[in-house]
Design an enzyme around this catalytic site. Structure first.
Site, mmCIF file in Angstrom:
data_model
loop_
_atom_site.group_PDB
_atom_site.id
_atom_site.type_symbol
_atom_site.label_atom_id
_atom_site.label_comp_id
_atom_site.label_asym_id
_atom_site.label_seq_id
_atom_site.Cartn_x
_atom_site.Cartn_y
_atom_site.Cartn_z
ATOM 1 N N SER A 78 0.741 -1.182 -0.004
ATOM 2 C CA SER A 78 0.088 0.000 0.049
ATOM 3 C C SER A 78 1.006 1.190 -0.030
ATOM 4 O O SER A 78 2.112 1.243 0.503
ATOM 5 C CB SER A 78 -0.847 0.123 1.465
ATOM 6 O OG SER A 78 -1.614 1.326 1.302
ATOM 7 N N TYR A 95 -1.448 -0.846 10.573
ATOM 8 C CA TYR A 95 -1.431 -1.186 9.056
ATOM 9 C C TYR A 95 -0.332 -0.554 8.325
ATOM 10 O O TYR A 95 0.340 -1.547 7.433
ATOM 11 C CB TYR A 95 -2.729 -0.355 8.612
ATOM 12 C CG TYR A 95 -3.023 -0.396 7.106
ATOM 13 C CD1 TYR A 95 -3.774 -1.595 6.369
ATOM 14 C CD2 TYR A 95 -2.726 0.754 6.098
ATOM 15 C CE1 TYR A 95 -3.961 -1.636 5.392
ATOM 16 C CE2 TYR A 95 -2.823 0.575 4.762
ATOM 17 C CZ TYR A 95 -3.413 -0.515 4.260
ATOM 18 O OH TYR A 95 -3.687 -0.431 2.779
#
Length: 271
Positions: free
Chosen positions: A151, A164
């Site tokens: 990401s 995350y």
């Protein structure tokens, strides 16, 4: 149908979709099949994997389903790789696409350790386990391509998203280490970093607060405007953009590329 992946066997994890629509894994699986690959569709939810299989079959492609599979469990990962090899005799491509967001947006001071470990287990351990069983089969096939979905947030963390961001950063390092360890086996390892994509996961109500249909539409419109403003191109990305990037990295056109991370973010990283 095209032939860029003709004769190749691919595994795509997270090949269903968390909600109706086209997520990164579903897009990659469909695009691979369009280009001649035989694709094993892996998901913890069998129903959504079967939906992807139907989409592929409707276009004349070939796929099979391995579900329900929890890729954070070694036995499930071993079962998945075996299923692909038993069915088609080889394994050439692995797309590690499974990932989750944190349920608790907080700094390291407040985040519960069990939540931090949940995110790391699903986002990072799953990729290690899939590669543990996939790499030996790729060796037998004379090489292969591993594509890990990380990401934008792995490089550019947002506030209160420690678990995350850490997991997505770890995927980048894991990808590069895999490239170093198995380049001599003809195995390429690369990583895709999606930006703020308009995928089912990206459009989801992350706060978990119940909302009416009008509230959902308003929220998604506001989020869409924020995504557009955050890019240089002024367009929204979709799962198809990630699927097409994965196709390139899986194909022989990328035969001289390994150990990279590819930002697919419409220039948001330059903002």
């Amino acid at each position: 149908m095209n032939d860029r992946l003709e004769g190749k066997v691919a595994i795509v994890t997270g090949a269903g979709s968390s909600a109706p629509g086209i997520g990164n894994g579903r897009a990659a699986a469909i695009i691979f099949a369009r280009n001649g690959a035989k694709v094993l569709l892996v998901d913890i939810n069998e129903a959504v994997a079967l939906e992807t299989q139907k989409m592929i079959a409707d276009e004349g492609g070939e796929s099979a389903v391995s579900a329900p599979i929890d890729v954070s469990k070694a036995e499930d990962c071993a079962q998945t790789v075996k299923a692909a090899v038993d069915r088609w005799g080889r394994l050439d491509i692995l797309v590690n696409n499974v990932g989750v967001s944190t349920r608790v947006r907080a700094s390291v001071v407040e985040v519960p350790p069990e939540e931090w470990m949940r995110v790391m287990s699903i986002n990072v351990l799953s990729m290690m386990l899939m590669c543990k069983y996939a790499v030996p089969e790729m060796r037998k096939a004379g090489g292969g391509s591993v594509i890990n979905i990380s990401s934008f947030g792995g490089l550019y963390p947002s506030t209160g998203n420690n678990a995350y961001a850490t997991s997505k950063g770890a995927i980048i390092s894991f990808t590069r280490s895999l490239a170093v360890d198995h380049g001599q086996d003809g195995i390429r390892s690369n990583c895709i970093l999606p930006g703020m994509m308009a995928t089912p996961m990206g459009l989801a109500n992350k706060k978990g607060i119940p909302e009416t249909e009008s509230e959902r539409v308003a929220r998604q419109k506001s989020e869409s405007e924020r995504r557009l403003k955050g890019t240089l191109l002024g367009i929204e990305g979709t799962g198809w953009d990630i699927g097409n990037a994965a196709l390139f990295l899986a194909s022989d056109e990328a035969r001289y590329i390994t150990g990279i991370f590819l930002l697919v973010d419409a220039g948001a990283s330059l903002r």
